[in-house]
Design a protein around this motif. Sequence first.
Motif, mmCIF file in Angstrom:
data_model
loop_
_atom_site.group_PDB
_atom_site.id
_atom_site.type_symbol
_atom_site.label_atom_id
_atom_site.label_comp_id
_atom_site.label_asym_id
_atom_site.label_seq_id
_atom_site.Cartn_x
_atom_site.Cartn_y
_atom_site.Cartn_z
ATOM 1 N N ILE A 1 33.891 42.870 45.904
ATOM 2 C CA ILE A 1 33.359 42.721 47.258
ATOM 3 C C ILE A 1 33.964 41.452 47.837
ATOM 4 O O ILE A 1 33.884 40.388 47.217
ATOM 5 C CB ILE A 1 31.819 42.611 47.256
ATOM 6 C CG1 ILE A 1 31.182 43.829 46.573
ATOM 7 C CG2 ILE A 1 31.293 42.435 48.673
ATOM 8 C CD1 ILE A 1 30.320 43.485 45.412
ATOM 9 N N ARG A 2 34.617 41.570 48.990
ATOM 10 C CA ARG A 2 35.123 40.405 49.727
ATOM 11 C C ARG A 2 34.211 40.252 50.942
ATOM 12 O O ARG A 2 34.271 41.044 51.893
ATOM 13 C CB ARG A 2 36.571 40.634 50.170
ATOM 14 C CG ARG A 2 37.541 40.871 49.027
ATOM 15 C CD ARG A 2 38.203 39.598 48.584
ATOM 16 N NE ARG A 2 39.147 39.814 47.485
ATOM 17 C CZ ARG A 2 39.965 38.898 47.017
ATOM 18 N NH1 ARG A 2 39.972 37.688 47.558
ATOM 19 N NH2 ARG A 2 40.772 39.149 46.022
ATOM 20 N N GLY B 1 33.933 35.131 50.722
ATOM 21 C CA GLY B 1 33.535 34.989 49.336
ATOM 22 C C GLY B 1 33.906 36.249 48.559
ATOM 23 O O GLY B 1 34.258 37.276 49.139
ATOM 24 N N LYS B 2 33.813 36.176 47.241
ATOM 25 C CA LYS B 2 34.208 37.311 46.407
ATOM 26 C C LYS B 2 33.250 37.470 45.239
ATOM 27 O O LYS B 2 32.798 36.486 44.655
ATOM 28 C CB LYS B 2 35.632 37.124 45.880
ATOM 29 C CG LYS B 2 36.091 38.217 44.921
ATOM 30 C CD LYS B 2 37.474 37.923 44.362
ATOM 31 C CE LYS B 2 37.869 38.904 43.274
ATOM 32 N NZ LYS B 2 39.196 38.615 42.706
ATOM 33 N N LEU B 3 32.955 38.726 44.918
ATOM 34 C CA LEU B 3 32.238 39.066 43.703
ATOM 35 C C LEU B 3 32.987 40.228 43.055
ATOM 36 O O LEU B 3 33.179 41.274 43.684
ATOM 37 C CB LEU B 3 30.795 39.481 44.011
ATOM 38 C CG LEU B 3 29.984 40.037 42.836
ATOM 39 C CD1 LEU B 3 29.839 38.990 41.733
ATOM 40 C CD2 LEU B 3 28.610 40.512 43.311
ATOM 41 N N SER C 1 33.804 37.801 37.979
ATOM 42 C CA SER C 1 34.059 36.506 38.614
ATOM 43 C C SER C 1 33.397 36.492 39.981
ATOM 44 O O SER C 1 33.095 37.556 40.555
ATOM 45 C CB SER C 1 35.563 36.235 38.764
ATOM 46 O OG SER C 1 36.165 37.180 39.632
ATOM 47 N N ALA C 2 33.182 35.290 40.493
ATOM 48 C CA ALA C 2 32.559 35.162 41.813
ATOM 49 C C ALA C 2 32.824 33.770 42.360
ATOM 50 O O ALA C 2 32.928 32.804 41.600
ATOM 51 C CB ALA C 2 31.052 35.410 41.730
ATOM 52 N N PRO D 1 27.406 38.599 48.609
ATOM 53 C CA PRO D 1 27.961 39.821 48.012
ATOM 54 C C PRO D 1 27.082 40.434 46.938
ATOM 55 O O PRO D 1 27.207 41.617 46.627
ATOM 56 C CB PRO D 1 29.314 39.359 47.453
ATOM 57 C CG PRO D 1 29.200 37.884 47.314
ATOM 58 C CD PRO D 1 28.281 37.438 48.402
ATOM 59 N N SER D 2 26.167 39.639 46.358
ATOM 60 C CA SER D 2 25.271 40.200 45.346
ATOM 61 C C SER D 2 24.340 41.254 45.952
ATOM 62 O O SER D 2 23.814 42.110 45.231
ATOM 63 C CB SER D 2 24.458 39.096 44.678
ATOM 64 O OG SER D 2 23.568 38.485 45.601
#
Length: 381
Positions: free
Chosen positions: A255-256, A174-176, A297-298, A263-264
């Motif tokens: 953050i990956r 996931g990504k943030l 983005s997330a 990631p939060s």
Amino acid sequence: MSSSRDLLHKLVGFDTTSRESNLQLIDFVRDYLAGFGVASELVYNEERSKANLFASIGPQGLAGIVLSGHTDVVPVDGQPWTTPPFELTERDGKLFGRGTADMKGYIACVLALVPALIQAPLRIPVHIALSYDEEVGCLGVRSLLKVLELRPVKPMLCIIGEPTQLKPVLGHKGKLAMRCDVQGEACHSAYAPYGVNAIEHAAALIGELGRIGHQLQQTQDPRFDPPFSTVQTGVITGGKALNIVPADCRFDFEIRALPSLDPSEVASQLKAYAEQQVLPRMQAVSAQSAIRFTELSAYPGLVTDERSQAAELVAAFSGSREFGTVAFGTEGGLFDAVGIPTVVCGPGSMDQGHKPDEFVSVAQLAGCDAMLLRMLHSIRT
């Protein structure tokens, strides 16, 4: 009936760079489907400048299969293309053009299957889902998923055709992405202690991000490369002149995260450090000092069990049980989050995606056609 190559020629001709509208392409697909008697549902953005498309073929009220792809592509600006990026060019068994690999090649194969889907007596429905703004944070598909989430019967499987060389991919991180604005107070550099140097305090926050990133390496999952969650700062701006203490600094970081990490949590750690350690030092000099965080983005990660029905089905369709993960993100985690099991599997390789002279091989396109035909044969009555 149009072949996947003919349809890819049409699709590449639409400049659907994320900053542009995708409506010409969506209108083309809607009209193409209407020619076979298939109705399309469009879900627009607020400005009605872009749209998702959803269409169904086969019996209604049953859990079916979604064939999903995003219509937007990344920019070609500044890239040294040797072929016209928005024209399909064939050379040495390769089909060149922006989006051929990522991911109009898959969409072309899906559309080429439509005549066979119409003619076949299907046990379950096949749905076609096309989204917008995937390349800028998986934004567009969210409004479509809100519509699908409310329906009484959810699909049993979604196949997202990102380029995986037709090997089933069951997971990605996931990504943030976040922005941090640091507001200090300017003064003449000869009196530096009387100002609040925004760059120096931003540097302290970036250093803390590095420390957090080092901690994250202690939790590993060998299915991923790298096998741990990562943090990195990609953009930083600040300062006016060397003899002025900078009042402002901005940096963007991402953050990956492994699917097991929210990631939060990393963002919360940095915010706590900012509020408890950095901001008090700044406000001791100037009460106007501030630190602000903004989400850019997330999207969630994806992890599908290799023993699941979704994985087994795509293994049968693709002819490969070489399950894997990818480093790039997809809309898969969003589909999975609303209860639609998802596998990523499509023609081409991301090694060619986002680059000048992007291409998909003729062999990969033919392989995708064959994979979708195997899917069709498995769901005939």
